[in-house]
Scaffold this active site. Structure first.
Site, short mmCIF file in Angstrom:
data_model
loop_
_atom_site.label_atom_id
_atom_site.label_comp_id
_atom_site.label_asym_id
_atom_site.label_seq_id
_atom_site.Cartn_x
_atom_site.Cartn_y
_atom_site.Cartn_z
N VAL A 1 -94.94 154.47 102.68
CA VAL A 1 -95.01 154.23 104.04
C VAL A 1 -96.55 154.05 104.69
O VAL A 1 -96.69 153.11 105.53
CB VAL A 1 -94.61 155.59 104.89
CG1 VAL A 1 -94.81 155.67 106.22
CG2 VAL A 1 -93.06 155.71 104.36
N CYS B 1 -104.76 159.99 112.03
CA CYS B 1 -105.40 160.52 110.87
C CYS B 1 -105.84 159.09 110.24
O CYS B 1 -105.31 158.28 110.24
CB CYS B 1 -104.51 161.23 110.09
SG CYS B 1 -104.15 162.94 110.29
N1 EPU Z 1 -97.08 149.76 111.42
C1 EPU Z 1 -97.75 148.47 111.75
N2 EPU Z 1 -97.85 148.12 112.92
C2 EPU Z 1 -97.73 148.86 114.09
C3 EPU Z 1 -96.95 150.37 113.84
C4 EPU Z 1 -96.98 150.71 112.35
O1 EPU Z 1 -98.03 147.92 110.46
O2 EPU Z 1 -97.88 148.51 114.94
C5 EPU Z 1 -97.03 150.18 110.11
C6 EPU Z 1 -98.10 151.37 109.67
O3 EPU Z 1 -99.33 151.27 109.51
C7 EPU Z 1 -97.40 152.09 108.55
C8 EPU Z 1 -95.80 152.14 109.06
O4 EPU Z 1 -95.67 150.92 109.93
O5 EPU Z 1 -97.59 151.62 107.32
C9 EPU Z 1 -95.25 153.25 109.71
O6 EPU Z 1 -95.91 153.72 110.74
P1 EPU Z 1 -95.02 154.44 112.02
O7 EPU Z 1 -95.18 153.55 113.24
O8 EPU Z 1 -93.65 154.58 111.55
O9 EPU Z 1 -95.91 155.56 111.85
P2 EPU Z 1 -96.55 156.25 113.46
O10 EPU Z 1 -95.71 156.26 114.52
O11 EPU Z 1 -97.93 155.71 113.63
C10 EPU Z 1 -95.37 158.67 112.98
C11 EPU Z 1 -95.99 159.91 112.78
C12 EPU Z 1 -96.62 159.98 111.57
C13 EPU Z 1 -95.52 159.73 110.32
C14 EPU Z 1 -95.04 158.59 110.73
C15 EPU Z 1 -93.94 158.18 109.50
C16 EPU Z 1 -96.38 160.57 115.07
C17 EPU Z 1 -97.39 160.76 116.12
N3 EPU Z 1 -96.83 160.27 113.96
O12 EPU Z 1 -96.62 157.78 112.83
O13 EPU Z 1 -97.04 161.37 111.53
O14 EPU Z 1 -96.31 159.84 109.24
O15 EPU Z 1 -94.41 158.31 112.00
O16 EPU Z 1 -92.83 158.78 109.72
O17 EPU Z 1 -95.12 160.48 115.36
C18 EPU Z 1 -98.38 163.31 110.78
O18 EPU Z 1 -97.72 163.94 111.40
O19 EPU Z 1 -99.21 163.80 109.94
C19 EPU Z 1 -98.18 161.98 110.98
C20 EPU Z 1 -99.15 160.54 110.55
#
Ligand code: EPU
Length: 456
Positions: free
Chosen positions: A350, A138
């Protein structure tokens, strides 16, 4: 057609939907019962975990959403046989013939998903190399993958950036590591888990995310033969083992979908029984729902969310990692907050850009201002960095129908809710994006009595 439009079409097609726009006649409360399946943010990772097993895995309660279709396609191009089980929502994943995929095939199947980054650890274990194309997901901020790459380097992977993507190799195998995450990232924690379970030696992860979806992934890995301890203070310890078997597992319910329908019940002054929702994983949401003036009954097989009458009340919320108020819950709730009497504040800590969806709500008559300052008790990573990440919502507002466009998954669902509450007709386009994470959302709207027409 713009890229977002094409993306929406691809997501719709993936789940067999031939819809681009929904025209909604607002003003009818949503009333009825819907059933949840497994969480998008667990199921997709559980499917990847199957690569680690020496025998097939069985995953139950898999929703028909396009993110699942994408991961299925990616597994298949890597030689994993994925078949539908005898019961609806059951997948059998056989990784016995895992092989390296052609870069072009990975690229074609990845679409806008960010899941390919999680294939790296398991593929490095099984094949000694992995490739990931440019990643999407997204449009809610930069969404870098720096933590993931650093994690993989810690385990001994060699990471090469190529013009077409990133290639990784592990000529000497992967070994346990001491990893400290700068922020409790969900994806990076999953990266550590999926890599450490078969790495040589012990891994200690500090600063881990501890979302219920991560705990369920740990349940799955333990069923496969992994040794994982969750300590206090966000520390997870993994003792690498030589081999893992397949698993049989019923996925944790989708609490983000549950919260979305709960917000829809509140905003439309309706009454929705969300089958499969459970209290424990939704404690924080339920507290806020009650404070806003919503009511709920917890049953053995789900939760009934309803508007008990009277005025909705304003709240101050800061999104946070678990056990805080999830970032994925704020967008649908903001529509209900536009109906509350008074000023609400939502401080998004977040993702830096998760308020793009409010423009459409403002166009419909909501009074929402988005600010760069941290309007919360804690300064977050986005303060002083020019990101509009705090929303001030003044209500109550009456929304009027408008032509609006879905910007992303959760923002898109909030647009649906806004249209359902608005006076008159609204046309919501690019609704295919919603199929990424909400199973059968059109059938569910029908079941709940929404008044709408579809347009291909
Ligand atoms: N981040 C970094 N570097 C990285 C990884 C993350 O800076 O290498 C930052 C991100 O930019 C963000 C924060 O860390 O600001 C948190 O990101 P996170 O890694 O926790 O998110 P994600 O794993 O990419 C998952 C869900 C999201 C949900 C977030 C938080 C999946 C596929 N996606 O994303 O779900 O919002 O955790 O709980 O599991 C949704 O379902 O609509 C969605 C976006």
């Amino acid at each position: 057609m713009n890229t977002l439009g094409q993306d929406a079409k691809n997501h719709a097609t993936a789940v067999g939907l031939n819809v681009d726009r929904i025209t909604i006649n607002g003003g009818k409360p949503l009333v009825g019962r819907i059933e949840l399946k497994g969480a998008k943010n667990l199921v997709t990772k559980a499917m990847v975990a199957a690569i680690l097993g020496d025998t097939p895995s069985v995953l139950k309660d898999v929703p028909n959403i396009s993110d699942v279709r994408i991961v299925r396609g990616l597994l298949e191009v890597h030689g994993v046989t994925v078949t539908d089980g005898p019961v609806e929502g059951e997948l059998i994943l056989d990784p016995s013939a895992v092989e390296t995929a052609h870069m072009a095939d990975i690229d074609a199947h990845a679409g806008s998903s960010r899941i390919p980054i999680l294939f790296c650890g398991p593929l490095l274990h099984r094949l000694g190399e992995a490739f990931i194309p440019d990643l999407g997901g997204c449009r809610i901020g930069d969404r870098p993958i720096d933590y993931h790459l650093e994690v993989l380097r810690n385990f001994g992977a060699i990471v090469e950036k190529l013009p077409s993507g990133i290639r990784m190799s592990a000529p000497d195998g992967l070994h346990g590591a001491k990893v400290a995450l700068p922020y409790p990232s969900v994806g990076a924690t999953e990266q550590v888990l999926l890599t450490a379970v078969l790495a040589d030696g012990i891994t200690e992860l500090s600063g881990a995310a501890i979302e219920p979806e991560i705990m369920d992934l740990i349940n799955i890995l333990q069923k496969m033969g992994a040794i994982i301890t969750v300590d206090t203070d966000r520390v997870i310890r993994i003792e690498g083992v030589d081999k893992l078997d397949g698993y049989t597992h019923r996925a944790l319910f989708d609490r983000n979908e549950a919260a979305s329908w709960a917000a829809a019940a509140l905003a439309t002054e309706g009454d929705i029984f969300v089958g499969g929702a459970r209290q424990a994983e939704m404690l924080t949401f339920l507290n806020v729902f009650r404070k806003v003036g919503g009511d709920f009954d917890i049953a053995e097989d789900g939760i009934r969310f309803f508007h008990p009458g009277g005025d909705l009340k304003p709240v101050i919320i800061e999104t946070d990692v678990h056990p805080g108020f999830m970032t994925d819950w704020q967008q649908p709730l903001v529509v209900a907050l536009s109906k509350a009497k008074g000023v609400s504040i939502v401080h998004e800590t977040v993702y830096e850009q998760r308020f793009g969806f409010v423009d459409a709500l403002v166009e419909m008559g909501a009074s929402i201002e988005v600010h760069k300052e941290c309007l919360g008790s804690a300064a977050c990573r986005f303060g002083q960095r020019n990101f509009k990440h705090s929303a001030v919502i003044s209500g109550p507002s009456r929304l009027t129908g408008a032509d609006i466009e879905v910007p992303d998954l959760r923002g898109g669902f909030s647009h649906l809710i806004a249209a359902l509450t608005a006076d008159g007709r609204s046309t919501v386009s690019n609704v295919g994006i919603i199929a990424r994470g909400y199973e059968n959302f059109i059938t569910k709207l029908e079941l709940l009595g929404a008044d709408f027409e579809l347009d291909a």
